[in-house]
Design an enzyme around this catalytic site. Structure first.
Site, PDB file in Angstrom:
ATOM      1  CE  LYS A   1       5.743  -1.354  -4.212  1.00 13.68           C
ATOM      2  NZ  LYS A   1       6.236   0.036  -4.062  1.00 13.68           N
TER       3      LYS A   1
ATOM      4  CE1 TYR B   1       8.582 -23.150  22.332  1.00 15.34           C
ATOM      5  CE2 TYR B   1       7.298 -22.270  20.499  1.00 15.34           C
ATOM      6  CZ  TYR B   1       8.152 -23.230  21.020  1.00 15.34           C
ATOM      7  OH  TYR B   1       8.570 -24.270  20.233  1.00 15.34           O
TER       8      TYR B   1
HETATM    9  C1  LIG Z   1       5.118   0.843  -3.990  1.00 13.69           C
HETATM   10  C2  LIG Z   1       4.996   2.078  -4.799  1.00 13.69           C
HETATM   11  C3  LIG Z   1       3.739   2.553  -5.182  1.00 13.69           C
HETATM   12  C4  LIG Z   1       2.449   1.971  -4.634  1.00 13.69           C
HETATM   13  O1  LIG Z   1       2.281   2.433  -3.317  1.00 13.69           O
HETATM   14  P1  LIG Z   1       0.990   2.070  -2.442  1.00 13.69           P
HETATM   15  O2  LIG Z   1       1.183   2.830  -1.199  1.00 13.69           O
HETATM   16  O3  LIG Z   1       1.053   0.597  -2.220  1.00 13.69           O
HETATM   17  O4  LIG Z   1      -0.192   2.474  -3.224  1.00 13.69           O
HETATM   18  C5  LIG Z   1       3.683   3.640  -6.031  1.00 13.69           C
HETATM   19  N1  LIG Z   1       4.820   4.236  -6.485  1.00 13.69           N
HETATM   20  C6  LIG Z   1       6.045   3.820  -6.104  1.00 13.69           C
HETATM   21  C7  LIG Z   1       7.245   4.528  -6.610  1.00 13.69           C
HETATM   22  C8  LIG Z   1       6.187   2.736  -5.243  1.00 13.69           C
HETATM   23  O5  LIG Z   1       7.387   2.336  -4.865  1.00 13.69           O
END
Ligand SMILES: *Cc1c(COP(=O)(O)O)cnc(C)c1O
Length: 369
Positions: free
Chosen positions: A38, A255
């Protein structure tokens, strides 16, 4: 040649990505190891990450949104598994139903309304069912799952039961065990072909958490997920050195004038900043030191605030001439742990990786096959 004109360059090591996947697949042993890609594969680019993971052996993928699923399906076209299952964690966006059919995307059904819509849809393929075991974000409650099971189950094509752990990165936290118990209850009620519970951190809990399919994300990309986890860095972020200047003792840098030089210092100015996704909160002040960078094998601390396009680092203690205009300073990668940079900024590697902006130039190395 974008790199010649870029301030921040990201080198993405696809062999390290593949190696991380293989290590997780070995750890998961009896279970299948999927890949969570994702958010543009956690910022590294799904077009390159998808095929690299498929070449390493990944056969099942998870994205958050249908449009990410479409991008992944395209990316997998020339891979060994062009038809690999792609589950959409966000569920069934019924207004985009035609995308699920056209690109063979499988929604992860997250509430009863979605289950109903999915059941009524003619062109449905495969889907997963999300049950909530304590996170209270997505998923049917245990009670809803029980009622669904009594009234004939979620319907044809639903082949995976899924839930998500809230505290797997804190092994001592009791929540994971409680979630596992609820998950096993839901599994016994619904009797779907396969079950999946563990994210990256969950893989390091006990093998009971592996179930049939594990879903690592961050551990594929070099982020720390668990105290015992080993993951090779995948992304090296390097900023171009623009100039090196001498700042007299008593002067301030950047800054807000938040950091005063305690000695006459040599300060290198780097061509990257928070507009590239390097976190402003990683900066330094008189009150608290910031993150480090690495120049030709030597560590140098940030000085003052991170600006939109510039970062200042103290190179006084480096051998003369090492920090020079045109060279590159590593912000994170093999020498500077991305997790440490994130900690300095009060956040986690997930946010740092997924926040890397379009302005940074990306180059890919380590393609296999
Ligand atoms: C993002 C996600 C994962 C992966 O999680 P990580 O902590 O990055 O390994 C797995 N399952 C679901 C439902 C997620 O939303």
């Amino acid at each position: 040649m974008r790199e010649k004109a870029a301030g921040l360059r990201l080198t993405i090591d696809l062999a390290a990505l593949a190696g991380n996947w293989r290590r997780l697949a070995r750890l998961a042993a009896q279970a299948e190891c999927a890949a969570v890609v994702k958010a543009d594969a956690y910022g590294i680019g799904i077009a390159a990450a998808g095929p690299a993971l498929a070449a390493a052996g990944a056969r099942t993928f998870f994205v958050a949104l249908p449009e990410e699923g479409v991008a992944l399906r395209r990316a997998l076209a020339e891979s060994p598994v062009p038809q690999a299952p792609i589950y959409v964690l966000g569920g069934f966006f019924h207004e985009a139903a035609e995308l699920y059919a056209a690109h063979r995307l499988s929604p992860v059904l997250g509430h009863l309304g979605e289950v109903e819509r999915w059941r009524r849809w003619q062109e449905r393929g495969q889907a997963a069912l999300h049950v909530d075991t304590g996170m209270n974000r997505l998923g049917l409650s245990l009670e809803e799952a029980e009622n669904l099971a009594r009234s004939g189950g979620p319907g044809e094509g639903v082949d995976l039961l899924l839930s998500h752990l809230a505290c797997a990165d804190e092994p001592a936290h009791g929540a994971s065990e409680a979630q596992l118990r609820r998950f096993l209850e839901a599994k016994a009620l619904l009797r779907l072909p396969r079950a999946s519970l563990a994210n990256s951190a969950g893989i390091h809990l006990s093998p009971t958490f592996h179930q049939d399919l594990v879903r690592p994300g961050i551990a594929l990309y070099g982020g720390a997920s668990h105290p015992q986890a080993v993951s090779d860095p995948v992304v090296t972020a390097e900023a171009r050195i623009l100039q090196v200047r001498t700042v007299p003792r008593g002067d301030t840098v950047g800054y807000g004038a938040v950091e005063t030089m305690k000695r006459t210092s040599r300060i290198a100015i780097l061509a990257a900043g928070y507009a590239d996704g390097y976190l402003r909160a990683a900066g330094s002040s008189d009150a608290a030191s910031g993150a480090l960078v690495c120049i030709e094998g030597h560590l140098a601390p940030l000085v003052g605030r991170v600006s939109m396009d510039l970062i200042a680092v103290d190179v006084t203690d480096l051998p003369q001439g090492l920090a020079a205009p045109g060279r590159w300073a590593e912000l994170f990668g093999p020498n500077i742990d991305i997790n440490a940079v994130a900690r300095h900024a009060g956040t986690i590697a997930y946010e740092l990786l997924t926040g890397l902006s379009r302005r940074a130039c990306r180059r890919y190395v380590g393609q296999e096959g």
